[in-house]
Scaffold this motif. Structure first.
Motif, PDB file in Angstrom:
ATOM      1  N   GLY A   1      21.271  13.422   2.723  1.00  0.00           N
ATOM      2  CA  GLY A   1      20.321  14.519   2.587  1.00  0.00           C
ATOM      3  C   GLY A   1      18.914  14.056   2.309  1.00  0.00           C
ATOM      4  N   GLY A   2      18.640  12.765   2.550  1.00  0.00           N
ATOM      5  CA  GLY A   2      17.311  12.217   2.306  1.00  0.00           C
ATOM      6  C   GLY A   2      16.365  12.472   3.461  1.00  0.00           C
ATOM      7  N   GLY A   3      15.421  11.570   3.649  1.00  0.00           N
ATOM      8  CA  GLY A   3      14.427  11.769   4.690  1.00  0.00           C
ATOM      9  C   GLY A   3      13.982  10.464   5.315  1.00  0.00           C
ATOM     10  N   TYR A   4      13.454  10.563   6.516  1.00  0.00           N
ATOM     11  CA  TYR A   4      12.938   9.401   7.238  1.00  0.00           C
ATOM     12  C   TYR A   4      11.551   9.717   7.760  1.00  0.00           C
ATOM     13  N   MET A   5      10.613   8.842   7.466  1.00  0.00           N
ATOM     14  CA  MET A   5       9.261   8.961   7.991  1.00  0.00           C
ATOM     15  C   MET A   5       8.775   7.576   8.386  1.00  0.00           C
ATOM     16  N   ARG A   6       7.909   7.520   9.364  1.00  0.00           N
ATOM     17  CA  ARG A   6       7.354   6.238   9.768  1.00  0.00           C
ATOM     18  C   ARG A   6       5.865   6.403  10.049  1.00  0.00           C
ATOM     19  N   PHE A   7       5.152   5.286   9.996  1.00  0.00           N
ATOM     20  CA  PHE A   7       3.742   5.355  10.344  1.00  0.00           C
ATOM     21  C   PHE A   7       3.358   4.194  11.244  1.00  0.00           C
ATOM     22  N   ALA A   8       2.395   4.462  12.113  1.00  0.00           N
ATOM     23  CA  ALA A   8       1.927   3.477  13.073  1.00  0.00           C
ATOM     24  C   ALA A   8       0.557   2.915  12.686  1.00  0.00           C
ATOM     25  N   GLU A   9      -0.170   3.620  11.832  1.00  0.00           N
ATOM     26  CA  GLU A   9      -1.495   3.182  11.403  1.00  0.00           C
ATOM     27  C   GLU A   9      -1.546   3.216   9.887  1.00  0.00           C
ATOM     28  N   ILE A  10      -2.220   2.237   9.303  1.00  0.00           N
ATOM     29  CA  ILE A  10      -2.287   2.152   7.849  1.00  0.00           C
ATOM     30  C   ILE A  10      -2.955   3.383   7.240  1.00  0.00           C
ATOM     31  N   ASP A  11      -3.915   3.966   7.949  1.00  0.00           N
ATOM     32  CA  ASP A  11      -4.613   5.125   7.379  1.00  0.00           C
ATOM     33  C   ASP A  11      -3.751   6.386   7.375  1.00  0.00           C
ATOM     34  N   GLU A  12      -2.515   6.301   7.874  1.00  0.00           N
ATOM     35  CA  GLU A  12      -1.585   7.421   7.789  1.00  0.00           C
ATOM     36  C   GLU A  12      -0.812   7.436   6.475  1.00  0.00           C
ATOM     37  N   ILE A  13      -0.912   6.370   5.698  1.00  0.00           N
ATOM     38  CA  ILE A  13      -0.077   6.217   4.504  1.00  0.00           C
ATOM     39  C   ILE A  13      -0.305   7.356   3.511  1.00  0.00           C
TER      40      ILE A  13
ATOM     41  N   ARG B   1      -1.324  10.443   3.906  1.00  0.00           N
ATOM     42  CA  ARG B   1      -0.737  11.710   4.366  1.00  0.00           C
ATOM     43  C   ARG B   1       0.790  11.686   4.237  1.00  0.00           C
ATOM     44  N   ILE B   2       1.406  10.608   4.663  1.00  0.00           N
ATOM     45  CA  ILE B   2       2.869  10.533   4.656  1.00  0.00           C
ATOM     46  C   ILE B   2       3.405  10.530   3.235  1.00  0.00           C
ATOM     47  N   MET B   3       2.764   9.778   2.334  1.00  0.00           N
ATOM     48  CA  MET B   3       3.248   9.733   0.954  1.00  0.00           C
ATOM     49  C   MET B   3       3.073  11.079   0.250  1.00  0.00           C
ATOM     50  N   THR B   4       2.014  11.816   0.607  1.00  0.00           N
ATOM     51  CA  THR B   4       1.846  13.157   0.048  1.00  0.00           C
ATOM     52  C   THR B   4       2.969  14.072   0.519  1.00  0.00           C
ATOM     53  N   GLU B   5       3.322  13.987   1.793  1.00  0.00           N
ATOM     54  CA  GLU B   5       4.414  14.796   2.326  1.00  0.00           C
ATOM     55  C   GLU B   5       5.730  14.462   1.643  1.00  0.00           C
ATOM     56  N   VAL B   6       5.992  13.173   1.441  1.00  0.00           N
ATOM     57  CA  VAL B   6       7.236  12.758   0.784  1.00  0.00           C
ATOM     58  C   VAL B   6       7.287  13.296  -0.642  1.00  0.00           C
ATOM     59  N   ALA B   7       6.181  13.146  -1.387  1.00  0.00           N
ATOM     60  CA  ALA B   7       6.144  13.620  -2.772  1.00  0.00           C
ATOM     61  C   ALA B   7       6.342  15.121  -2.861  1.00  0.00           C
ATOM     62  N   GLN B   8       5.696  15.868  -1.982  1.00  0.00           N
ATOM     63  CA  GLN B   8       5.854  17.322  -1.988  1.00  0.00           C
ATOM     64  C   GLN B   8       7.293  17.716  -1.680  1.00  0.00           C
ATOM     65  N   GLU B   9       7.892  17.043  -0.714  1.00  0.00           N
ATOM     66  CA  GLU B   9       9.276  17.362  -0.366  1.00  0.00           C
ATOM     67  C   GLU B   9      10.216  17.094  -1.528  1.00  0.00           C
ATOM     68  N   LEU B  10      10.099  15.916  -2.135  1.00  0.00           N
ATOM     69  CA  LEU B  10      11.008  15.543  -3.215  1.00  0.00           C
ATOM     70  C   LEU B  10      10.908  16.486  -4.410  1.00  0.00           C
ATOM     71  N   HIS B  11       9.717  16.951  -4.703  1.00  0.00           N
ATOM     72  CA  HIS B  11       9.530  17.790  -5.885  1.00  0.00           C
ATOM     73  C   HIS B  11       9.716  19.279  -5.615  1.00  0.00           C
TER      74      HIS B  11
ATOM     75  N   ALA C   1       0.830  -1.212   0.000  1.00  0.00           N
ATOM     76  CA  ALA C   1       0.000   0.000   0.000  1.00  0.00           C
ATOM     77  C   ALA C   1       0.861   1.258   0.000  1.00  0.00           C
ATOM     78  N   ALA C   2       1.934   1.261   0.791  1.00  0.00           N
ATOM     79  CA  ALA C   2       2.819   2.423   0.828  1.00  0.00           C
ATOM     80  C   ALA C   2       3.494   2.638  -0.517  1.00  0.00           C
ATOM     81  N   ALA C   3       3.958   1.541  -1.141  1.00  0.00           N
ATOM     82  CA  ALA C   3       4.589   1.658  -2.454  1.00  0.00           C
ATOM     83  C   ALA C   3       3.609   2.194  -3.491  1.00  0.00           C
ATOM     84  N   GLU C   4       2.378   1.698  -3.462  1.00  0.00           N
ATOM     85  CA  GLU C   4       1.368   2.175  -4.408  1.00  0.00           C
ATOM     86  C   GLU C   4       1.113   3.666  -4.240  1.00  0.00           C
ATOM     87  N   GLN C   5       0.989   4.112  -3.000  1.00  0.00           N
ATOM     88  CA  GLN C   5       0.697   5.518  -2.759  1.00  0.00           C
ATOM     89  C   GLN C   5       1.850   6.421  -3.181  1.00  0.00           C
ATOM     90  N   PHE C   6       3.072   5.921  -3.104  1.00  0.00           N
ATOM     91  CA  PHE C   6       4.201   6.688  -3.625  1.00  0.00           C
ATOM     92  C   PHE C   6       4.139   6.740  -5.151  1.00  0.00           C
TER      93      PHE C   6
END
Length: 295
Positions: free
Chosen positions: A231-243, A245-255, A96-101
């Motif tokens: 210079g990369g980043g680290y994020m973690r999630f404890a609940e599946i429904d956080e995926i 939000r976290i993937m959106t943050e990662v995408a925004q940061e990278l771009h 699920a995390a890979a798909e959302q990325f």
């Protein structure tokens, strides 16, 4: 959820307008690219700073910035999935995390999927076809599931998959951070990433959520320093429904990282320490901490 979706769609429109006009750095030339993420005290991304507000120190000495951009920049990513025994209870969360990325890849972005356990298996060549990438990871026969964990080998293969590619390159690894079976040592994997100028992003499956996400073993302490060094980043999630939000943050940061560049005063084939500073109070900058001054 609605706010996250609207933010993502706005991001897509901006990306469509800018993806065809971005400056590119080529590996193997004398300009050293430095990708910098700037956040304010609340953790929000700051994307409107000028070139004059940045300073780069090479071995403690200021250098002239010869390149600067704060526009959208496409990425090329190796998406590496940990499917070893400790991750099997979280298999669905990994996919699920890979798909959302993948669904957040923008026009001009490309990616390749790999998986690792006691072996490392790389998927088809780089592509910008999101449907093809998702189809690949949904087929368990395409992935490498096993008992042991070759984390450093997996990261190294991800770096190799990006060899010879221009522009911003990222190894995106989803793992609990444990290595048990690698042939490559962490220092060797880090050396490869430094030399290639590749960023490492780690999505950690740790936390206090349901049994599928609860950690069984402690992550390798070196992985966090690996992330910081590149210079990369680290994020973690404890609940599946956080995926989402976290993937959106990662995408925004990278771009929306700043693209800085300078010409080294000397090419001595040695590892040089880098420091990126920002002339702006209350802001934090994150960027690679070293580069190899290759001739």
């Amino acid at each position: 959820m609605k706010a996250t979706f609207m933010c993502f769609m706005s991001f897509m429109v901006i990306a469509l307008d800018l993806s065809a006009q971005q400056p590119q750095f080529r590996t193997g030339v004398k300009t050293v690219p430095v990708y910098a993420t700037v956040t304010d005290r609340a953790g929000r991304f700051v994307t409107d700073l000028a070139k004059e507000q940045f300073e780069i120190l090479d071995e403690g000495k200021p250098v002239e910035l010869t390149q600067f951009s704060n526009q959208f920049v496409p990425i090329t990513a190796a998406i590496m999935l940990d499917l070893s025994r400790s991750m099997l209870p979280r298999y669905d969360a990994v996919i699920a995390a890979a798909e959302q990325f993948i669904v957040r890849l923008m026009p001009g972005d490309r990616a390749r999927v790999g998986s690792f356990s006691e072996e490392v298996r790389m998927g088809p060549p780089l592509t910008g076809d999101r449907d093809a990438l998702i189809k690949f990871i949904r087929d368990s026969f395409d992935l490498r599931v096993g008992m042991r964990t070759r984390l450093w080998d997996g990261i190294s293969e991800g770096v190799k998959a990006l060899d010879g590619i221009d522009g911003r390159r990222v190894v995106f690894v989803i793992t609990d951070g444990q290595d048990t079976w690698s042939e490559v040592q962490m220092d060797d994997a880090l050396r490869m990433a430094r030399k290639a100028g590749v960023l490492l992003y780690w999505i950690g499956m740790t936390g206090t959520g349901g049994p599928e996400l609860r950690p069984q073993i402690r992550p390798n302490a070196g992985l966090r320093s690996f992330v910081e060094e590149t210079g990369g980043g680290y994020m973690r999630f404890a609940e599946i429904d956080e995926i989402n939000r976290i993937m959106t943050e990662v995408a925004q940061e990278l771009h929306h990282q700043y693209l800085l560049g300078f010409t080294p005063a000397i090419l001595d084939n040695r590892l040089h320490k880098l420091e990126v500073r920002i002339r702006q109070p209350n802001y934090t900058v994150r960027a690679r901490k070293s580069y190899v001054a290759e001739q």
